[in-house]
Enzyme design. Structure first.
Site, PDB file in Angstrom:
ATOM      1  N   SER A 231       2.397  -2.425  -1.386  1.00 22.24           N
ATOM      2  CA  SER A 231       2.970  -1.681  -0.277  1.00 22.24           C
ATOM      3  C   SER A 231       3.757  -2.650   0.603  1.00 22.24           C
ATOM      4  O   SER A 231       3.606  -3.868   0.498  1.00 22.24           O
ATOM      5  CB  SER A 231       1.858  -1.007   0.529  1.00 22.24           C
ATOM      6  OG  SER A 231       2.377  -0.302   1.642  1.00 22.24           O
ATOM      7  N   CYS A 232       4.603  -2.095   1.468  1.00 24.35           N
ATOM      8  CA  CYS A 232       5.337  -2.931   2.429  1.00 24.35           C
ATOM      9  C   CYS A 232       5.722  -2.028   3.590  1.00 24.35           C
ATOM     10  O   CYS A 232       4.913  -1.216   4.029  1.00 24.35           O
ATOM     11  CB  CYS A 232       6.551  -3.581   1.761  1.00 24.35           C
ATOM     12  SG  CYS A 232       7.726  -2.420   1.015  1.00 24.35           S
ATOM     13  N   GLY A 233       6.960  -2.129   4.081  1.00 23.04           N
ATOM     14  CA  GLY A 233       7.399  -1.238   5.143  1.00 23.04           C
ATOM     15  C   GLY A 233       7.937   0.069   4.613  1.00 23.04           C
ATOM     16  O   GLY A 233       7.542   1.145   5.053  1.00 23.04           O
ATOM     17  N   GLY A 235       8.908   0.347   0.891  1.00 22.44           N
ATOM     18  CA  GLY A 235       8.960   0.355  -0.567  1.00 22.44           C
ATOM     19  C   GLY A 235       9.971  -0.596  -1.177  1.00 22.44           C
ATOM     20  O   GLY A 235      10.191  -0.562  -2.393  1.00 22.44           O
ATOM     21  N   TRP A 260       4.185   1.659   4.365  1.00 27.09           N
ATOM     22  CA  TRP A 260       3.655   1.885   5.698  1.00 27.09           C
ATOM     23  C   TRP A 260       4.463   2.908   6.489  1.00 27.09           C
ATOM     24  O   TRP A 260       3.922   3.630   7.328  1.00 27.09           O
ATOM     25  CB  TRP A 260       3.562   0.583   6.498  1.00 27.09           C
ATOM     26  CG  TRP A 260       2.990   0.847   7.849  1.00 27.09           C
ATOM     27  CD1 TRP A 260       3.629   0.838   9.050  1.00 27.09           C
ATOM     28  CD2 TRP A 260       1.648   1.267   8.130  1.00 27.09           C
ATOM     29  NE1 TRP A 260       2.774   1.212  10.068  1.00 27.09           N
ATOM     30  CE2 TRP A 260       1.553   1.475   9.520  1.00 27.09           C
ATOM     31  CE3 TRP A 260       0.518   1.484   7.335  1.00 27.09           C
ATOM     32  CZ2 TRP A 260       0.371   1.887  10.136  1.00 27.09           C
ATOM     33  CZ3 TRP A 260      -0.660   1.893   7.959  1.00 27.09           C
ATOM     34  CH2 TRP A 260      -0.718   2.093   9.336  1.00 27.09           C
TER      35      TRP A 260
END
Length: 268
Positions: A231-233, A235, A260
Site C-alpha cells: 500500500s502507499c498513498g 497505489g 491510504w
C-alpha cells in the site's frame, strides 16, 4: 526480443534500441506534451491519470477496466509480441505502476528502466522532442489477473489474515501520523497490522539499490512464507516496493489499488 527481468539498465536499453518489437513508454505523471518536452527513443506517452485510470472513480489512479486498458494500449500501437520498457522523469516512481498494470492485465514482456530519464541523461545518451504522432492500432489482447490487486473489501479480509504481511510504502513521518497527508482533506492514519517500508529506502540516487541490499532490507520485515500486500498513498509507489520484492524473488505479491487515499476516506 523477450525480457527475462523486470528491470533493465539505461546501457541495456541503448544497446537494444534497434530491436524490432521494442516500444518505450514514458509514464511521467501529469506530463505536458509539447515541442519543449523531451523523451527517450521516441517514447510513447502512457497517460496514467487520464487514459489508464478509471477517471469516474472517487480516488486517483484507480485501476481501469480490462476493456479500457486494452483499447488504450492498442491505441499506443502495442502488440502481443511487443517488448515494453517504461520510464518516468523521477528515476523510479510511476514507471513501476505501469509495469504492475501490464502484469495485472496478463502482459509480462515489460520492464522498468532503472533510473529513468534522469539516469539516461546522466549517461549522456541522446533524447529527442515530442512531435504529434499516430500509431497503427496494436493487437494486444489482455486478460485480468485479480490475484495481483485488491480493493477495500479485499483488504479488510487480508488485515485479519496472519499469513499476509501489509507493507506501507509511504514515508515514516506519514506512516507514524507525524505530518498531514498531501491529499487535501485526507486524515492521517495507518492500515491496521501494517509495517512501514518507505519506497525511498529502496533507491540510491536515481536507481534501485543492488539486489543484495534490497534483500537485506526485506529480510528485516520477517516475511517468511507470507503473502506481501503493498500500500502507499494512491497505489503508485506501492508498485515500486512490489518491483523490488520481485527482483528479490518474492512471490505472492498484491497491490492495494486504493491504498491510504481510499482506506483513510472509508474508515473512521
Amino acid at each position: 526480443m523477450t525480457l527475462n527481468t523486470p528491470l533493465v539498465s539505461v546501457n541495456w536499453l541503448n544497446e537494444n534500441k534497434k530491436a524490432s518489437n521494442l516500444i518505450v513508454l514514458d509514464a511521467t505523471i501529469n506530463k505536458v506534451i509539447d515541442s519543449d518536452s523531451s523523451r527517450i527513443l521516441k517514447a510513447r506517452f502512457f497517460d496514467i491519470k487520464k487514459k489508464f485510470s478509471d477517471v469516474s472513480a472517487p480516488f486517483p489512479s484507480t485501476l481501469p477496466s480490462k476493456e479500457q486498458f486494452q483499447n488504450e494500449a492498442q491505441n499506443l500501437g502495442i502488440n502481443n509480441d511487443s517488448c515494453i520498457v517504461v520510464y518516468d522523469d523521477k528515476g523510479i516512481y510511476s514507471s513501476a505502476r505501469v509495469w504492475w498494470l501490464f502484469k495485472v492485465f496478463g502482459f509480462n514482456n515489460v520492464a522498468v528502466l532503472d533510473g529513468g530519464l534522469p539516469e539516461w541523461t546522466l549517461k549522456g545518451l541522446s533524447i529527442n522532442a515530442y512531435v504529434e504522432e499516430t500509431y497503427q492500432i496494436g493487437n494486444i489482447n489482455v486478460d485480468f489477473n485479480p490475484e495481483l490487486i485488491t480493493n477495500f473489501d479485499g483488504l479488510n479480509h487480508f488485515i485479519k489474515d496472519p499469513n499476509v504481511l501489509i507493507v506501507d510504502a509511504r514515508s515514516e513521518a506519514r506512516f507514524k501520523c507525524l505530518v498531514d497527508e498531501p491529499r487535501e482533506g485526507l486524515r492521517r492514519g495507518t492500515i491496521p497490522n501494517s509495517k512501514n517500508l518507505p519506497f525511498t529506502d529502496l533507491i540510491n540516487g536515481n536507481t534501485l539499490k543492488p539486489i543484495k541490499e534490497l534483500s537485506e532490507i526485506f529480510s528485516n520485515l520477517e516475511i517468511e512464507n507470507r503473502t506481501m500486500l503493498f500500500s502507499c498513498g494512491s497505489g503508485i509507489t506501492a508498485c515500486v516496493v512490489a518491483l523490488a520484492a520481485t527482483l528479490c524473488n518474492y512471490i505472492n505479491l498484491i497491490v492495494y489499488d486504493g491504498s491510504w487515499t481510499e482506506y483513510g476516506s472509508l474508515t473512521d
